[in-house]
Design an enzyme around this catalytic site. Structure first.
Site, short mmCIF file in Angstrom:
data_model
loop_
_atom_site.label_atom_id
_atom_site.label_comp_id
_atom_site.label_asym_id
_atom_site.label_seq_id
_atom_site.Cartn_x
_atom_site.Cartn_y
_atom_site.Cartn_z
N GLY A 47 0.91 -1.24 -0.41
CA GLY A 47 -0.15 0.21 -0.09
C GLY A 47 0.74 0.95 -0.17
O GLY A 47 2.13 1.06 0.43
N GLN A 52 3.30 10.12 2.12
CA GLN A 52 4.30 9.47 2.12
C GLN A 52 4.98 9.83 0.52
O GLN A 52 6.11 9.46 0.01
CB GLN A 52 3.80 7.40 1.47
CG GLN A 52 3.22 6.95 3.24
CD GLN A 52 3.59 5.67 2.97
OE1 GLN A 52 3.06 5.19 2.29
NE2 GLN A 52 4.28 5.19 2.78
N CYS A 100 6.87 -0.81 6.31
CA CYS A 100 6.13 0.49 5.73
C CYS A 100 7.46 1.35 5.41
O CYS A 100 8.60 0.93 5.16
CB CYS A 100 6.03 1.49 7.11
SG CYS A 100 5.05 3.11 6.79
N LEU A 101 6.95 1.60 3.90
CA LEU A 101 8.03 2.37 2.65
C LEU A 101 8.43 3.19 3.73
O LEU A 101 9.93 3.67 2.86
CB LEU A 101 7.20 2.06 1.49
CG LEU A 101 6.97 1.37 0.79
CD1 LEU A 101 5.76 1.66 -0.55
CD2 LEU A 101 8.30 0.61 0.31
N HIS A 142 -3.86 0.20 8.18
CA HIS A 142 -2.37 0.82 8.39
C HIS A 142 -2.21 2.66 6.65
O HIS A 142 -1.73 2.99 7.41
CB HIS A 142 -1.42 -0.10 7.73
CG HIS A 142 -0.01 0.34 7.28
ND1 HIS A 142 0.98 -0.17 8.04
CD2 HIS A 142 1.14 1.38 6.78
CE1 HIS A 142 2.05 0.39 7.63
NE2 HIS A 142 1.79 1.30 6.67
N GLU A 143 -2.66 1.48 6.23
CA GLU A 143 -3.17 2.89 5.04
C GLU A 143 -3.61 4.09 5.58
O GLU A 143 -3.35 5.45 5.50
CB GLU A 143 -3.77 2.67 3.79
CG GLU A 143 -2.64 1.71 2.57
CD GLU A 143 -1.09 1.64 3.29
OE1 GLU A 143 -0.75 3.06 2.87
OE2 GLU A 143 -0.45 0.78 3.34
N HIS A 146 -1.82 6.62 7.74
CA HIS A 146 -1.27 7.28 7.56
C HIS A 146 -1.82 8.86 7.26
O HIS A 146 -1.53 10.11 7.16
CB HIS A 146 -0.57 6.61 6.11
CG HIS A 146 0.51 6.17 5.68
ND1 HIS A 146 1.98 6.37 6.44
CD2 HIS A 146 0.89 4.80 5.49
CE1 HIS A 146 3.09 5.68 6.56
NE2 HIS A 146 2.06 4.77 5.70
NI NI Z 1 2.57 2.74 5.55
#
Ligand code: NI
Length: 170
Positions: A47, A52, A100-101, A142-143, A146
Site C-alpha cells: 500500500g 508518503q 512501511c515504505l 495501516h494506510e 497514514h
Molecule cells: Ni506505511
C-alpha cells in the site's frame, strides 16, 4: 507517469492530518493516483498513502497479493480509495507483522482490528465499500492511519517484536 519520492518517518508531511479530496476526477488527482500506483509497484509495497509521496491528501492505493491470503479469491488487484472511512466491526483484534515504505528495513508486530468496514471513492468518483478481514483489513488500517498522521510504531504494544527485517527473519 512518474515515480514519486517517498517521504521517510520524521518528515512533517507524515505526521499531519491529510485533507479531503474535493474532486476525485480533477486531472491533478488522476495523475497523482496513476503515479502512486506506479510508485507502489516499483517499491514492491502492499500500500501507499498520498502523504508518503508528499501530498497531504486523503488518498491511498493498495493491493492484496495472492501470497498474503489463504484463498486466492481474497486477492485484490491494485485499487484506490479516496476520502476513505474505516470502521471496526466487532471487538476482535489480530496481531499483524507490518513494514512501511516510509520506515525502510524495519518490521513490527502491530495489533489491528480483525474486521473492518470500509467505504470511499474510487478513481471514477464511484463509491467503493465493503467489509475486510485478514491482510485486507490490515492494509486498510495501516494506510488509513497514514491519512491521520499515524505511523505503525505508534501502534506497537510489544517492542520486542520491533526491529530490523534481517534480524527478525534470521
Ligand atoms: Ni506505511
Amino acid at each position: 507517469m512518474a515515480l514519486l519520492k517517498i517521504a521517510r518517518m520524521g518528515n512533517p508531511v507524515l505526521h499531519q492530518v491529510a485533507q479531503a479530496v474535493s474532486d476525485p476526477k480533477a486531472p491533478e488527482i488522476q495523475s497523482l493516483i496513476a503515479d502512486m500506483l506506479e510508485t507502489m509497484a516499483d517499491a514492491r509495497g502492499a500500500g501507499l498513502a498520498a502523504p508518503q509521496v508528499h501530498q497531504p491528501l486523503r488518498i491511498f492505493v493498495y493491493h492484496v497479493p495472492t501470497n498474503r491470503v489463504a484463498n486466492p479469491e481474497e486477492a485484490l488487484l491494485p485499487r484506490v480509495l479516496i476520502n476513505p472511512e474505516i470502521t471496526p466491526v466487532g471487538d476482535e483484534m489480530m496481531i499483524c507483522s507490518e513494514g512501511c515504505l516510509s520506515i525502510p528495513g524495519l518490521r513490527a508486530d502491530v495489533p489491528r482490528h480483525a474486521k473492518v468496514r470500509y467505504s470511499g471513492l474510487d478513481e471514477n468518483g464511484e463509491v467503493l465499500e465493503g467489509e475486510a478481514t485478514g491482510f485486507h483489513a490490515n492494509v486498510l488500517q495501516h494506510e488509513n492511519d497514514h491519512l491521520n498522521g499515524i505511523l505503525y510504531p505508534q501502534r506497537i504494544t510489544d517492542f520486542e517484536r520491533f526491529g530490523h527485517v534481517e534480524e527478525i527473519l534470521r
